[in-house]
Enzyme design. Sequence first.
Site, PDB file in Angstrom:
ATOM      1  CB  CYS A  65      -0.901   0.003   1.233  1.00  0.00           C
ATOM      2  SG  CYS A  65      -2.069   1.383   1.230  1.00  0.00           S
ATOM      3  CB  CYS A  69      -2.309   3.365   8.211  1.00  0.00           C
ATOM      4  SG  CYS A  69      -3.349   4.153   6.944  1.00  0.00           S
ATOM      5  CB  CYS A  72      -1.610  -0.737   8.227  1.00  0.00           C
ATOM      6  SG  CYS A  72      -2.181  -1.857   6.946  1.00  0.00           S
ATOM      7  CB  CYS A 109     -15.502  -8.186   5.332  1.00  0.00           C
ATOM      8  SG  CYS A 109     -16.753  -8.341   6.627  1.00  0.00           S
ATOM      9  CB  CYS A 142     -19.116  -5.417   4.324  1.00  0.00           C
ATOM     10  SG  CYS A 142     -18.472  -3.818   4.872  1.00  0.00           S
ATOM     11  CB  CYS A 202     -19.125  -1.254   8.402  1.00  0.00           C
ATOM     12  SG  CYS A 202     -18.053  -2.163   9.515  1.00  0.00           S
ATOM     13  NE  ARG A 272     -18.152  -6.966  12.539  1.00  0.00           N
ATOM     14  CZ  ARG A 272     -18.273  -6.568  11.293  1.00  0.00           C
ATOM     15  NH1 ARG A 272     -17.218  -6.480  10.518  1.00  0.00           N
ATOM     16  NH2 ARG A 272     -19.448  -6.230  10.796  1.00  0.00           N
TER      17      ARG A 272
HETATM   18  S1  SF4 Z   1      -4.902   0.738   6.619  1.00  0.00           S
HETATM   19 FE1  SF4 Z   1      -3.145  -0.274   5.558  1.00  0.00          FE
HETATM   20  S2  SF4 Z   1      -3.992  -0.964   3.583  1.00  0.00           S
HETATM   21 FE2  SF4 Z   1      -5.432   0.583   4.429  1.00  0.00          FE
HETATM   22  S3  SF4 Z   1      -4.775   2.582   3.552  1.00  0.00           S
HETATM   23 FE3  SF4 Z   1      -3.718   2.360   5.552  1.00  0.00          FE
HETATM   24  S4  SF4 Z   1      -1.718   1.406   5.028  1.00  0.00           S
HETATM   25 FE4  SF4 Z   1      -3.077   1.070   3.268  1.00  0.00          FE
END
Ligand code: SF4
Length: 407
Positions: A65, A69, A72, A109, A142, A202, A272
Amino acid sequence: MDLLDTLTAKGLRGEIPTREEALAVLATSDDELLDVVAAAGKVRRRWFGRRVKLNYLVNLKSGLCPEDCSYCSQRLGSKAEILKYTWLKPDQAADAARAGVAGGAKRVCLVASGRGPTDRDIDRVTDTMAAIKEADPQVEICVCLGLLSDNQAERLKAAGADAYNHNLNTSEGTYGDITTTHTYADRVDTVQKAHGAGLSACSGLIAGMGESDEDLVDVVFALRELGSDSVPVNFLIPFEGTPLAKEWNLTPQRCLRILAMVRFVNPDTEVRIAGGREVHLRSMQPLGLHIANSIFLGDYLTSEGQAGQADLDMIKDAGFEVEGAGEATLPRHRADVAAAAAGSCGTAASACGGGGCGPCGGHAHTPEAEAAPAAQAPTAEGAADELRSDLVKVRRRGAGTELAPNA
Ligand code: SF4
């Protein structure tokens, strides 16, 4: 009337607590924990009986990605040794979904890493949903693809999606500490786009990222205001190779208090227990079922959960039952509100829930909180003595592998 009596009475009427009352739940002592669970349990049973909704994650596209974040394992620069693959083909995703439905999941999901989908990606997901619904027309779907552009939510709705997941994750005040490549306002905008298109919203949070009690209460009230029909509560899975790898801030008791606070603020909304359930609640998971009415079955996006059969056994042993495909999740009055907000009929909104892109403190100033012993809510430094990275197991089976899914 004491705090828990007040919160129970409000919850049974479908009313939400004050912000001070929500903070006071987080400040309760370990000695009061079972009373907190029992109070939240009464509210849970009022609106959801003993039903547990099962949701099943299919990671359509894993890793790589461009977003950052911090929590993540799929983020830009992540060194976590997760599975990395591009879009699953519709029949591959449908095979994975079928395993989850066979295990008792009511909702599938469909999640893909990335900032947001291209229009071509919406086409791919449209084909995938068709393949899943061809095998089982009743299954709820979802979709979780990141930030949506104009008209993409409408396209997903027209293609048969029931819900869209996009978590707020943390408070507006701390969002910039967690992610720099997009904003809290971007996330709110996508939840509103999904809701406005008639998709059930959600949206949830991640606890354990070093946030304060005030941050947790902020994000939970924000979710209530946004009209989220389903609130996934993730407990940070501190992956090695991510910036938050050392953030082991949670205890099972703290997780239960957080779940109870979320339940009191969302008495008649699906709550959840999402990513991190096994890692942080551990042997206390069955108590979580007395508060939340929904869990994920089997594995998460990039980490392994306990065996699907163990989830089913836990639900049965704790005296709960798996929610059937024909049963509405939300209470009728709540489903009507959701449908009205979305400008659609109640059918889709009454069948809400969702997945997640990603793993899915302080103290109150009330008299109750000030009177409570200050023995709970470990600080980041306190919890760092107890690293349990042995509990984090990278997913090596299911979608994107040759091995059967865990369902
Ligand atoms: S949560 Fe993870 S997969 Fe989703 S946008 Fe952020 S870095 Fe990318």
